[in-house]
Design a protein around this motif. Structure first.
Motif, PDB file in Angstrom:
ATOM      1  N   GLY B 108       0.370  -1.051   0.227  1.00  0.00           N
ATOM      2  CA  GLY B 108       0.250  -0.115  -0.270  1.00  0.00           C
ATOM      3  C   GLY B 108       0.988   1.191  -0.622  1.00  0.00           C
ATOM      4  N   LYS B 124      -6.409  10.583   4.708  1.00  0.00           N
ATOM      5  CA  LYS B 124      -5.958   9.226   5.206  1.00  0.00           C
ATOM      6  C   LYS B 124      -7.037   8.208   4.769  1.00  0.00           C
ATOM      7  CE  LYS B 124      -2.817   7.860   8.869  1.00  0.00           C
ATOM      8  NZ  LYS B 124      -2.856   7.498  10.066  1.00  0.00           N
ATOM      9  N   GLU B 125      -8.645   8.554   4.851  1.00  0.00           N
ATOM     10  CA  GLU B 125      -9.062   7.324   3.800  1.00  0.00           C
ATOM     11  C   GLU B 125      -9.647   7.619   2.541  1.00  0.00           C
ATOM     12  OE1 GLU B 125      -9.926   9.334   6.537  1.00  0.00           O
ATOM     13  OE2 GLU B 125      -9.857   7.925   7.657  1.00  0.00           O
ATOM     14  N   LYS B 128      -6.609   5.508   0.971  1.00  0.00           N
ATOM     15  CA  LYS B 128      -7.103   4.148   1.314  1.00  0.00           C
ATOM     16  C   LYS B 128      -7.867   3.454   0.535  1.00  0.00           C
ATOM     17  CE  LYS B 128      -7.989   0.359   4.988  1.00  0.00           C
ATOM     18  NZ  LYS B 128      -8.909   0.080   5.503  1.00  0.00           N
TER      19      LYS B 128
END
Lengths: 351, 295
Positions: B108, B124-125, B128
């Motif tokens: 990742g 961050k979401e 991701k």
């Protein structure tokens, strides 16, 4: 007297690793008829190189041979697996069975002159004077098509191109006039134009010296060029065996179908390549039933439970797939492959 | 025809080894890549194909010549804005998926490195989600983001390499021998994946390879390199049906075919490489097909 100079019977090898035992070879059988070329084809991890290492006595120390025989010789075959290491080194390796390794960049000693590398085996195995050995080495260099052989004797590997280095490796292998030449992907590291010349050279040498050749590769194009018989390996087993014509014009195992169809073909204008879904199984966890079932769209229920035996198709052609069982449903070849097989049969006038 | 996406003019790349010895890897190469197409660059080892790719993406400083990308000059000294544009819009897939992924980083983080550097994700979401989406696109699962490179097979790692290039939404991807380290059955998977992605994102590929048969499947146009010069360029069909330069002919004749009887009958077209090379005139065979007459 039998016609096979080498027969591998029920070879079974496990590797002990930190992660657990890897059952790399799960019962391999094949024959090498005298003077012929047999190809072992498969992807990385299929066990083709391990089989080669077992034949040449180069298995790593963590390999455990669970069973099987490697019979060498036509008159009174000897089992190479039970032979003491010392005798194997002295009598067989290099002298009777020689190897051409994959990468000529790493299989030659960079600190030794070419001449010394070629004579090394000769001086070790034969009662021969240094001067005679060097004379022989010059002859060998000429044989493998190196110009100015005498001058090259003093060269170091880095002074030569990749194709020339592979010729040197072949000269080293042929120094003691072996009966069997094992070629482990000898041209994978080379350019196509050089590859074609090296393949022609090996064929020519085979004809001149009556060599029997085991050819290990993943490239079906190369197999078509060099082989008389083909063994297709998958997950430590041979799944299909036959003459080169039988494998290329009348393949029966779905894995062989996939391999053939995934080969790009210069003749067609297909927009998409056929690809085998998934990836080869991890032999750390030995698959139950047919190892190829998970990637095989023709898989049946029995494939998950039982390993298919070798079904006979002709005198020389066998395949391990339940599809050949008399009760199995008739399946149609993938259309891409069907068209291609028809075309290649036609091009070759094969009926 | 519209403006090319990438225009390379008379590119030269020399490497000075010592005071008296310079390797002239690329000697005046010119070609164009248009948006959304695949340009195949073929040649044997030492022909300069990898060097060209690396010069274009500015891993090397070109010795001479000009490179234009998306209308901007990207050769010579780069100002900050141009460099930023270049790094976002041009990406590379490397040859060996075993050595081009940092073994100490999670998948990742490897994939999101470009996003992090350019500050493209606010939260961050979002980061991701974008990593997850790209992993899905290349046929892996979002859960793979937490794993390390050594937990993947060669084919899967090359998918990671593709994902890393794709996440920046580049206009051009330089694929340097990106399938030659893979098994035959996996090569087909990766080539098909690259084709699907191109159909979807309309990115252009500069596909560098020595394997002519695979190049044929993926390329719209092909350039054949020999000793640092483009000796023949043309549409894929033209190169394969009507090769003119002796080097191209010998290359085509050497590709092994999966047909034993045909293979046994075939003769190599030999090629005298000592007498071929150097400069020559570029001769047009057709509007799209031209040959360097140095033979």
């Amino acid at each position: 007297m039998n016609e096979n100079i080498l027969s591998v019977r029920n070879l079974d090898i496990t590797f002990r690793t930190n992660a657990g035992d890897i059952h790399a070879i799960r019962g391999v059988n094949f024959n090498l008829p005298t003077g012929k070329t047999v190809a072992l084809v498969g992807e990385s991890g299929s066990g083709k190189s391990v089989t080669m290492k077992a034949v040449t006595g180069l298995l790593d120390s963590n390999a455990i041979i669970n069973g099987g025989q490697i019979l060498y010789g036509t008159e009174n075959p000897v089992d190479l697996l039970t032979m003491p290491k010392k005798t194997l080194r002295r009598e067989i390796n290099g002298r009777q069975i020689a190897i051409v390794f994959q990468d000529p960049m790493t299989s030659l000693d960079p600190t030794m002159q070419i001449g010394d590398q070629i004579t090394e085996g000769l001086l070790l195995h034969k009662k021969i004077s240094k001067a005679d050995a060097r004379k022989k080495a010059v002859e060998l260099l000429k044989l493998v098509g190196i110009a100015e052989a005498r001058k090259r004797m003093e060269n170091y590997p880095h002074q030569l191109s990749g194709g020339m280095r592979q010729r040197i490796v072949i000269a080293c292998a042929l120094a003691c006039e072996p009966k069997i030449l094992v070629c482990d992907e000898p041209t994978t590291a080379l350019d196509v134009t050089i590859q074609a010349r090296i393949l022609d050279l090996i064929k020519e040498l085979q004809r001149q010296m009556g060599l029997s050749v085991i050819y290990i590769t993943h490239d079906l194009g190369v197999v078509a060029k060099v082989a008389d018989f083909v063994n297709v390996m998958y997950a430590g087993k041979i799944v299909e065996v036959g003459t080169v014509e039988e494998i290329f014009y009348d393949p029966r195992h779905p894995y062989t179908w996939g391999l053939l169809a995934a080969m790009p073909d210069l003749e067609t204008d297909d927009e998409r390549l056929y690809s085998i879904p998934g990836s080869p199984p991890n032999l750390l966890h030995e698959p139950k039933g047919d190892a190829f079932a998970a990637r095989n769209k023709f898989a049946m229920k029995i494939d998950e439970r039982e390993t298919p035996p070798m079904f006979q198709i002709s005198e020389t052609h066998f395949a391990a797939t339940w599809l050949l069982h008399p009760d199995a449903p008739k399946v149609d070849l993938p259309p891409e492959l069907k068209a291609r097989l028809l075309r290649s049969r036609k091009a070759a006038n094969y009926v | 025809m519209s403006e090319p996406l990438l225009k390379v003019k008379n590119l030269r790349q020399h490497f000075k080894i010592s005071r008296s010895f310079t390797v002239k890897a690329v000697e005046g190469v010119s070609f164009e890549v248009y948006a959304g197409e695949t340009y195949g660059l073929v040649g044997e080892s030492g022909s300069g194909k990898t060097t060209i790719g690396r010069s274009i993406i500015r891993l090397y400083d070109p010795t001479d010549g000009e490179i234009f990308f998306d209308g901007k000059k990207i050769s010579g000294k780069l100002d900050d804005a141009t460099e930023k544009m270049l790094r976002q819009n041009m990406q590379m897939i490397f040859q060996d998926p075993m050595s081009s992924l940092n073994p100490r980083k999670k998948i990742g983080d490897i994939i999101a490195e470009g996003l992090d550097i350019h500050g493209l994700c606010a939260t961050k979401e979002e980061r991701k989600a974008r990593v997850g989406a790209i992993l899905k696109k290349v046929g892996l699962s979002p859960a793979h983001a937490e794993r390390y490179p050594q937990q993947f097979s060669g084919g899967q790692r090359q998918r990671v390499g593709i994902a890393r290039a794709l996440i920046m939404n580049p206009k051009l991807i330089i694929a340097d021998e990106c399938i030659s380290a893979l098994d035959v059955s996996i090569q087909a998977q990766v080539v098909n994946l690259m084709k699907d992605i191109q159909a979807e994102t309309k990115c252009a590929y500069l596909f560098i390879a020595h394997d002519l048969s695979m190049v044929k499947y993926i390329s719209d146009r092909i350039g054949v390199l020999h000793k640092g010069r483009l000796v023949e360029t043309g549409l894929t069909r033209e190169i394969f049906s009507n090769p003119v330069h002796p080097y191209t002919r010998s290359l085509l004749s050497a590709v092994p075919q999966p047909n034993p009887v045909v293979e046994r009958r075939r003769h190599l077209v030999s090629f005298d490489s000592d007498n071929v090379g150097g400069d020559g005139e570029i001769v047009r065979v057709s509007a799209t097909h031209s040959v360097l007459e140095n033979f």
